[in-house]
Design an enzyme around this catalytic site. Sequence first.
Site, PDB file in Angstrom:
ATOM      1  N   LYS A 117      54.444  27.972  38.586  1.00  0.00           N
ATOM      2  CA  LYS A 117      55.570  27.303  37.902  1.00  0.00           C
ATOM      3  C   LYS A 117      55.304  27.152  36.417  1.00  0.00           C
ATOM      4  CE  LYS A 117      58.432  25.508  41.439  1.00  0.00           C
ATOM      5  NZ  LYS A 117      59.286  24.490  41.992  1.00  0.00           N
ATOM      6  N   LYS A 199      59.692  35.741  47.312  1.00  0.00           N
ATOM      7  CA  LYS A 199      60.424  34.879  48.252  1.00  0.00           C
ATOM      8  C   LYS A 199      61.831  34.554  47.734  1.00  0.00           C
ATOM      9  CE  LYS A 199      59.593  30.073  47.109  1.00  0.00           C
ATOM     10  NZ  LYS A 199      59.691  28.752  47.627  1.00  0.00           N
ATOM     11  N   LYS A 202      66.106  29.163  45.587  1.00  0.00           N
ATOM     12  CA  LYS A 202      67.366  28.556  45.119  1.00  0.00           C
ATOM     13  C   LYS A 202      67.629  28.837  43.658  1.00  0.00           C
ATOM     14  CE  LYS A 202      66.427  24.157  47.204  1.00  0.00           C
ATOM     15  NZ  LYS A 202      65.074  23.950  46.721  1.00  0.00           N
TER      16      LYS A 202
END
Length: 337
Positions: A117, A199, A202
């Site tokens: 992240k 993956k 969202k």
Amino acid sequence: MEKDNARQRVLSGIQPTGTFTLGNYLGAVRNWPLLQNEYDCVYMIADQHSITVKQEPKLLRQRTLEAGAMLLASGIDPDKSLVFIQSQNPAHSQLSWALSCYTMFGELSRMTQYKDKSAKHADNINAGLFTYPVLMAADILIYNAHKVPVGADQKQHVELARDIATRFNNLYGETFVLPENLNPKVGAKIMSLQEPTKKMSKSDTNEKATILLLDDETKIMKKFKSAVTDSENCVRYDVENKPGISNLMGIYNVFTGKSFEEIEKEFDGLGYGAFKEAVGTSVVEGLRPFQTKYNDIISDKAYLQKVLTEGAEKSYAYAMRTVRKVYKKIGFVQFDK
Ligand code: AQP
């Protein structure tokens, strides 16, 4: 929720960072209602975790309520499980501060999600992004949760929670239950439709990469039609060499219950067009009851607010018992009321 250990407890959460994807659903949310009869379940909308990445306040508020409606639409029953918004239960942050003093800098530095992240959001590497796993440990340990049903990407954080609990128990005596993660057998990792080695997420900016749970039939069919596959034109399960087709087979398997062998036979000689159409149709049909229920719940704001308020109150009452216990052990003064 039972006050003591009559049944084992489950805790899980989801960030209100957007409409849930098929990945969130198959890897996590869809399995949560199935645990309600066996465990005491606590499910939270992790809005405090979501601000480790920049959020637009108005949108965050809207998505938080939508997340509540999606959890209820998935079959979570507020009479059986606790459902609440994390920021409405301040006990989690209280425990998080205490636990951060029993978590080592080196441990947090090794978290792969922090590395991923911070690379993805290089303009906002904030302290919360770094200490996020401590708050997650507090979320889990505050309920003495035995099991934490999460997708494969969250396994490392559950292991850290276990290490923190062990360290605290060794210093102060038996305080926390040691949690274990609970991965689903199928769907633990649903991949992007456009980059099937990544993956499904969202927050992916490529709309075609994700199936959102509230997508209508036309959108779902279109996204499957444009899903990236390979040039072999043979439906065969082989994750390494055929990640796109294997991902679609995994999705079809969950919605139809057909084994990979049966799927290979069904589409033998038929080509990818027919296969993609069938996968799309199975998802449209499979999501229909969820979508109908969601529309009912989101249009009844009073009901949603009532469920979430009660969930926050009940979870706070339980969580504060753990906070008081921890404060006492640490040496914080507490006056009798
Ligand atoms: N692709 C996936 N396949 C299977 N499980 C998945 N999960 C997420 N993506 C997949 C599981 O969903 C639960 C809730 O995740 P989260 O919202 O807390 O955060 P996340 O893992 O970061 O999910 P996203 O969709 O990728 O969100 P953004 O884009 O905001 O970062 C977890 O149990 C997770 O394992």
